[in-house]
Design an enzyme around this catalytic site. Structure first.
Site, PDB file in Angstrom:
ATOM      1  N   ASP A  36       0.851  -1.186   0.000  1.00  7.87           N
ATOM      2  CA  ASP A  36       0.000   0.000   0.000  1.00  7.87           C
ATOM      3  C   ASP A  36       0.883   1.231   0.000  1.00  7.87           C
ATOM      4  OD1 ASP A  36      -3.250   0.234   1.048  1.00  7.87           O
ATOM      5  OD2 ASP A  36      -2.054   2.061   0.973  1.00  7.87           O
ATOM      6  N   ASP A  61       3.493   1.784  -4.903  1.00  6.01           N
ATOM      7  CA  ASP A  61       2.603   2.522  -5.793  1.00  6.01           C
ATOM      8  C   ASP A  61       2.319   1.610  -6.982  1.00  6.01           C
ATOM      9  OD1 ASP A  61       1.346   4.152  -7.649  1.00  6.01           O
ATOM     10  OD2 ASP A  61       2.665   5.868  -7.311  1.00  6.01           O
ATOM     11  N   VAL A  62       1.103   1.085  -7.053  1.00  4.30           N
ATOM     12  CA  VAL A  62       0.795   0.079  -8.078  1.00  4.30           C
ATOM     13  C   VAL A  62       0.763   0.667  -9.480  1.00  4.30           C
ATOM     14  CG1 VAL A  62      -0.461  -1.399  -6.463  1.00  4.30           C
ATOM     15  CG2 VAL A  62      -1.718   0.334  -7.792  1.00  4.30           C
ATOM     16  N   TYR A 154     -14.979   5.853 -13.023  1.00  2.00           N
ATOM     17  CA  TYR A 154     -14.912   4.687 -12.143  1.00  2.00           C
ATOM     18  C   TYR A 154     -15.479   3.454 -12.841  1.00  2.00           C
ATOM     19  CZ  TYR A 154     -15.402   1.828  -7.936  1.00  2.00           C
ATOM     20  OH  TYR A 154     -15.315   0.812  -7.009  1.00  2.00           O
ATOM     21  N   LYS A 158     -13.526  -0.044 -13.781  1.00  2.00           N
ATOM     22  CA  LYS A 158     -13.943  -1.337 -13.233  1.00  2.00           C
ATOM     23  C   LYS A 158     -14.469  -2.271 -14.326  1.00  2.00           C
ATOM     24  CE  LYS A 158     -12.844  -0.648  -8.929  1.00  2.00           C
ATOM     25  NZ  LYS A 158     -11.802  -1.453  -8.252  1.00  2.00           N
ATOM     26  N   THR A 189     -17.402   1.025   4.850  1.00  2.00           N
ATOM     27  CA  THR A 189     -16.016   1.364   5.150  1.00  2.00           C
ATOM     28  C   THR A 189     -15.976   2.772   5.730  1.00  2.00           C
ATOM     29  OG1 THR A 189     -15.651   2.311   2.956  1.00  2.00           O
ATOM     30  CG2 THR A 189     -15.220  -0.062   3.217  1.00  2.00           C
TER      31      THR A 189
END
Length: 247
Positions: A36, A61-62, A154, A158, A189
């Site tokens: 993360d 950092d992906v 978004y 996805k 969350t």
């Protein structure tokens, strides 16, 4: 203990669904890399290690390929292998197409789709070198399957995860690498907790089951798909959405 002597990488593991998934992997015997950008990942790892579970935190950092390569390399250096990946890192964005700034569009695609691609790419490279397969679970969304007026970037990201998952699953099925996606509805969350109560009630009303989901419910679905219990399942999306997409 479905993952005893296994090694799992969880991106986005510092909070939310990722944090819960990392915990469940560890509780079921896996050595877990919590990847993360947030330093809170170290706190998550420390808390699990205090319970006698085996985890470590890697700042990653992906969206940067060199950091994903390093993440996989350091996982192998520490634990010797990679058996499972949960590509859970992602960000939310809002707005219909005519109101989405280009930088918001690009960042959403970069994190939610390119980041998943890079993690899949380099986890698969390692699994192929190992020669005994592995499992990947990508984090999609109900918006991998249905549109909504104000989530253009978004939903695009996805939806891309959905097709990336299918294509990758077909490409590597003969190599013993299974690739699936988990697609949550709205999950309780910290992000949801910060919303106005009226908005939360609207979201609840969109789920026929009559409530929001929990991170544990999604994480259990991830572990199912990553486990031998799902040994004949690849290229699919498991909707964990309280009926959201059935309406």
């Amino acid at each position: 203990m479905r993952f005893q002597n296994k090694v799992a990488i969880v991106t986005g593991g510092a909070g939310g669904i990722g944090e819960t998934t990392a915990r469940l992997f560890a509780e079921e015997g896996a050595s877990v890399v919590i990847a993360d950008l947030s330093g809170k990942g170290q706190d998550v790892s420390d808390a699990l290690n205090e319970r006698g579970l085996e985890t470590c935190y890697m700042r990653t950092d992906v969206t940067k390929e060199e950091e994903v390569i390093r993440m996989v390399k350091q996982t192998v250096q520490r634990y010797g292998r990679v058996d499972s990946l949960f590509a859970g890192a992602g960000i939310a964005s809002d707005g219909p197409a005519d109101q989405v700034d280009l930088d918001v569009w690009e960042r959403t695609i970069e994190v939610n789709l390119t980041g998943v691609f890079l993690c899949n790419k380099h986890a698969i490279k390692q699994m192929l070198m190992q020669g005994y397969g592995g499992t990947i679970v990508n984090c999609g969304s109900v918006h991998s399957h249905v549109g909504k007026a104000r989530v253009a970037a978004y939903a695009a990201s996805k939806g891309g995860v959905e097709m990336l998952t299918k294509s990758t699953a077909v490409a590597y099925a003969s190599k013993g690498i299974r690739v699936n996606a988990v697609c949550p509805g709205y999950i309780h969350t910290n992000l949801i907790s910060g919303l106005d109560e009226r908005i939360v009630n609207v979201l609840i009303g969109q789920h026929p089951i009559g409530r929001l989901g929990t991170t544990e419910e999604v994480a259990k679905a991830v572990l199912f798909l990553a486990s031998d219990d799902a040994s004949f399942i690849t290229g699919t999306s498991l909707l964990v959405d309280g009926g959201y997409t059935a309406v």
